[in-house]
Motif scaffolding. Structure first.
Motif, mmCIF file in Angstrom:
data_model
loop_
_atom_site.group_PDB
_atom_site.id
_atom_site.type_symbol
_atom_site.label_atom_id
_atom_site.label_comp_id
_atom_site.label_asym_id
_atom_site.label_seq_id
_atom_site.Cartn_x
_atom_site.Cartn_y
_atom_site.Cartn_z
ATOM 1 N N ASN A 211 11.604 17.141 -25.903
ATOM 2 C CA ASN A 211 11.791 15.496 -25.338
ATOM 3 C C ASN A 211 13.491 15.361 -25.408
ATOM 4 O O ASN A 211 14.321 15.972 -26.073
ATOM 5 C CB ASN A 211 11.388 14.537 -26.444
ATOM 6 C CG ASN A 211 9.593 14.487 -26.431
ATOM 7 O OD1 ASN A 211 8.937 14.634 -25.376
ATOM 8 N ND2 ASN A 211 9.304 14.380 -27.572
ATOM 9 N N TYR A 215 16.129 11.025 -20.524
ATOM 10 C CA TYR A 215 15.148 10.929 -19.665
ATOM 11 C C TYR A 215 13.860 10.340 -19.859
ATOM 12 O O TYR A 215 12.932 10.514 -19.294
ATOM 13 C CB TYR A 215 15.202 12.404 -19.031
ATOM 14 C CG TYR A 215 16.317 13.195 -18.540
ATOM 15 C CD1 TYR A 215 16.902 12.686 -17.216
ATOM 16 C CD2 TYR A 215 16.777 13.967 -19.142
ATOM 17 C CE1 TYR A 215 18.080 13.357 -16.781
ATOM 18 C CE2 TYR A 215 18.047 14.552 -18.902
ATOM 19 C CZ TYR A 215 18.643 14.121 -17.793
ATOM 20 O OH TYR A 215 19.645 14.813 -17.116
ATOM 21 N N SER A 216 14.073 9.481 -20.925
ATOM 22 C CA SER A 216 12.482 8.936 -21.458
ATOM 23 C C SER A 216 12.783 7.478 -20.660
ATOM 24 O O SER A 216 13.655 6.626 -20.953
ATOM 25 C CB SER A 216 12.422 8.885 -22.888
ATOM 26 O OG SER A 216 11.598 8.039 -23.269
ATOM 27 N N PRO A 217 11.547 7.025 -20.236
ATOM 28 C CA PRO A 217 11.176 5.704 -19.867
ATOM 29 C C PRO A 217 11.259 4.622 -20.962
ATOM 30 O O PRO A 217 11.490 3.375 -20.706
ATOM 31 C CB PRO A 217 9.925 5.487 -19.042
ATOM 32 C CG PRO A 217 9.214 6.717 -19.647
ATOM 33 C CD PRO A 217 10.182 7.840 -19.932
ATOM 34 N N ASP A 313 8.461 12.472 -6.460
ATOM 35 C CA ASP A 313 9.260 11.812 -7.426
ATOM 36 C C ASP A 313 8.627 10.854 -7.979
ATOM 37 O O ASP A 313 8.864 10.067 -9.173
ATOM 38 C CB ASP A 313 10.875 11.863 -7.092
ATOM 39 C CG ASP A 313 11.622 13.191 -7.589
ATOM 40 O OD1 ASP A 313 10.890 14.226 -7.472
ATOM 41 O OD2 ASP A 313 12.604 13.509 -7.239
ATOM 42 N N LEU A 316 5.524 11.126 -10.031
ATOM 43 C CA LEU A 316 5.881 11.321 -11.409
ATOM 44 C C LEU A 316 6.234 10.645 -12.297
ATOM 45 O O LEU A 316 6.088 10.094 -13.483
ATOM 46 C CB LEU A 316 6.606 12.761 -11.488
ATOM 47 C CG LEU A 316 6.077 13.976 -10.702
ATOM 48 C CD1 LEU A 316 7.040 14.981 -10.553
ATOM 49 C CD2 LEU A 316 4.733 14.539 -11.571
ATOM 50 N N MET A 317 7.583 9.883 -11.634
ATOM 51 C CA MET A 317 8.055 8.790 -12.521
ATOM 52 C C MET A 317 7.132 7.493 -12.482
ATOM 53 O O MET A 317 7.528 7.007 -13.621
ATOM 54 C CB MET A 317 9.478 8.279 -11.747
ATOM 55 C CG MET A 317 10.601 9.579 -11.831
ATOM 56 S SD MET A 317 11.975 9.257 -11.308
ATOM 57 C CE MET A 317 12.838 10.451 -11.236
ATOM 58 N N SER A 320 4.804 8.063 -15.412
ATOM 59 C CA SER A 320 5.719 7.966 -16.612
ATOM 60 C C SER A 320 5.735 6.440 -16.942
ATOM 61 O O SER A 320 5.659 6.355 -18.419
ATOM 62 C CB SER A 320 7.033 8.404 -16.392
ATOM 63 O OG SER A 320 7.004 10.054 -16.259
ATOM 64 N N VAL A 321 6.095 5.653 -15.869
ATOM 65 C CA VAL A 321 6.319 4.222 -16.132
ATOM 66 C C VAL A 321 4.648 3.722 -16.627
ATOM 67 O O VAL A 321 4.651 2.990 -17.599
ATOM 68 C CB VAL A 321 6.564 3.513 -15.170
ATOM 69 C CG1 VAL A 321 6.402 1.921 -15.187
ATOM 70 C CG2 VAL A 321 7.965 3.911 -15.026
ATOM 71 N N SER A 323 2.516 5.176 -18.094
ATOM 72 C CA SER A 323 2.197 5.605 -19.506
ATOM 73 C C SER A 323 2.587 4.679 -20.498
ATOM 74 O O SER A 323 2.206 4.770 -21.660
ATOM 75 C CB SER A 323 2.474 7.123 -19.679
ATOM 76 O OG SER A 323 4.152 7.111 -19.877
ATOM 77 N N HIS A 329 3.687 -2.511 -16.488
ATOM 78 C CA HIS A 329 3.878 -1.305 -16.049
ATOM 79 C C HIS A 329 3.057 -0.406 -15.193
ATOM 80 O O HIS A 329 3.551 0.482 -14.174
ATOM 81 C CB HIS A 329 4.100 -0.505 -17.470
ATOM 82 C CG HIS A 329 5.161 -0.907 -18.210
ATOM 83 N ND1 HIS A 329 5.182 -1.181 -19.453
ATOM 84 C CD2 HIS A 329 6.537 -1.344 -18.082
ATOM 85 C CE1 HIS A 329 6.095 -1.605 -20.184
ATOM 86 N NE2 HIS A 329 7.043 -1.734 -19.224
ATOM 87 N N GLY A 333 4.208 0.986 -11.878
ATOM 88 C CA GLY A 333 4.057 2.504 -11.309
ATOM 89 C C GLY A 333 3.278 2.698 -9.947
ATOM 90 O O GLY A 333 3.622 3.444 -9.033
#
Length: 376
Positions: A211, A215-217, A313, A316-317, A320-321, A323, A329, A333
């Protein structure tokens, strides 16, 4: 501890040899800081330190490669200045810089987390320095992007290829719509290809990752805007590593195939700073994806490559949002995943409305000139 913190070691929650540790700092009987982390085995920490040293060297190599590309683009632009339209790409560069600088500001909690164990007065200076350096780097990348777009456009047109259509071209809107469809088709293919590469590398090399709080949301001021960085990456990287680098390397090595592979390798070196190990697995993965992006660019043009990159991208991003949980959120996403289609179709609509033949375009003085006599 020396700074007045109390450490609590939990025996049961463990990951292998790593034990959960709770650090609580008191000030006058009031809890002022709380941190939960896993105390890692010493041999694991040494492995990470060795890899960090290697990553730092590759980071320096990537910066040198970017500097060489910038010098080549500047020389090419200077040598071909009579054939270059220096207005080309200015709007895209400004968009990239705005998105990139916003991302650095949005990442402020992530920068704070990097120095969570330090005294606030010491951490503030390091946070300011790192954020400032990142913003300066974004500006430098914007300059490289501008030179790549201006000189690359002239170079490809000199070769007889129109890989980046202009607004004034009548079929610009149609090509934009086609780029959206191609972007989603190739973006989905690339996502599947990336999964297949990870599956193979996992079994062949035991690929793993750690981790990175930066780069963590979770460590963002506005987590729902995290995927905006996808557009910054798509615009800048396709401009530099595909639009300019392929043509430059083709001229340098007299081979388009060599240029395609080398540009993918240079792009891969720039991605070795991510905490994915062993490092060579990340190099293999990104090189293969870079070659495919290059093929998309050469076959369908710059806009299609940008949309394909943005689809990958943003997906994938966006996931992440999503999640993070919560309806807001999830909606964010989904909207980010749909943003390539929304952007492309909006531009196509505006071109149809205000383009060369659009009903809403402003009249040009040339419109009032008499038509030439019919040919005899």
């Amino acid at each position: 501890t020396a700074d007045g913190s109390f450490l609590f070691a939990e025996e049961r929650p463990a990951v292998g040899e790593a034990r959960l540790t709770l650090s609580v700092r008191l000030d006058g009987g009031t809890i002022t800081a709380f941190e939960a982390y896993f105390s890692l085995p010493a041999d694991y920490v040494k492995r990470l330190e060795r890899r960090a040293e290697i990553q730092a060297k590759f980071g320096f190599l990537s910066m040198m490669m970017s500097a060489l590309l910038a010098a080549a683009a500047l020389y090419w632009a200077s040598a071909s200045r009579g054939a270059i339209d220096f207005r080309r790409g200015a709007a895209l560069v400004l968009l990239y810089v705005a998105l990139s600088v916003f991302q650095q500001v949005n990442s402020f909690p992530g920068y704070k987390s990097m120095y969570a164990g330090m005294a606030p007065e010491n951490a503030a200076g390091l946070i300011s320095f790192n954020m400032g350096f990142a913003i300066v780097f974004s500006l430098a990348t914007g300059l490289l992007m501008y030179l790549s777009l201006a000189s690359g456009d002239a170079a490809w047109r000199a070769a007889g290829l129109n890989l980046w259509p202009r607004w004034k071209e009548r079929d610009y809107g149609r090509r934009m719509k086609e780029a959206v469809v191609l972007g989603y088709a190739w973006g989905c293919f690339l996502l599947g290809l990336q999964s297949a590469i990870f599956w193979i590398l996992d079994r062949a090399a035991g690929i793993w990752s750690t981790n990175d709080p930066l780069y963590s949301p979770f460590n963002l001021l506005v987590p729902g805007l995290f995927p905006l960085m996808a557009w910054a990456a798509a615009l800048s990287e396709e401009a530099v590593y595909r639009f300019f680098a392929i043509r430059f390397l083709e001229r340098l090595f007299r081979s388009r195939a060599a240029a395609l592979v080398l540009s993918g390798m240079v792009w891969a070196v720039a991605h070795l700073g991510y905490p994915v190990y062993p490092l060579y697995t990340r190099f293999i993965e990104v090189t293969i994806l870079g070659i495919v992006f290059g093929l998309v660019f050469l076959r369908y043009g710059f806009i299609a490559a940008v949309f394909a990159h943005a689809v990958v991208d943003c997906t994938l991003m966006g996931l992440s949002v999503m999640s993070l949980g919560g309806p807001e959120h999830t909606l964010a996403g989904i909207l980010h995943m749909a943003s390539p289609a929304a952007a492309g179709l909006a531009i196509a609509f505006l071109h149809g409305r205000f383009g060369p033949q659009g009903p809403g375009r402003k009249p040009h003085p040339a419109d009032r000139l008499p038509s030439p006599p019919p040919a005899t």
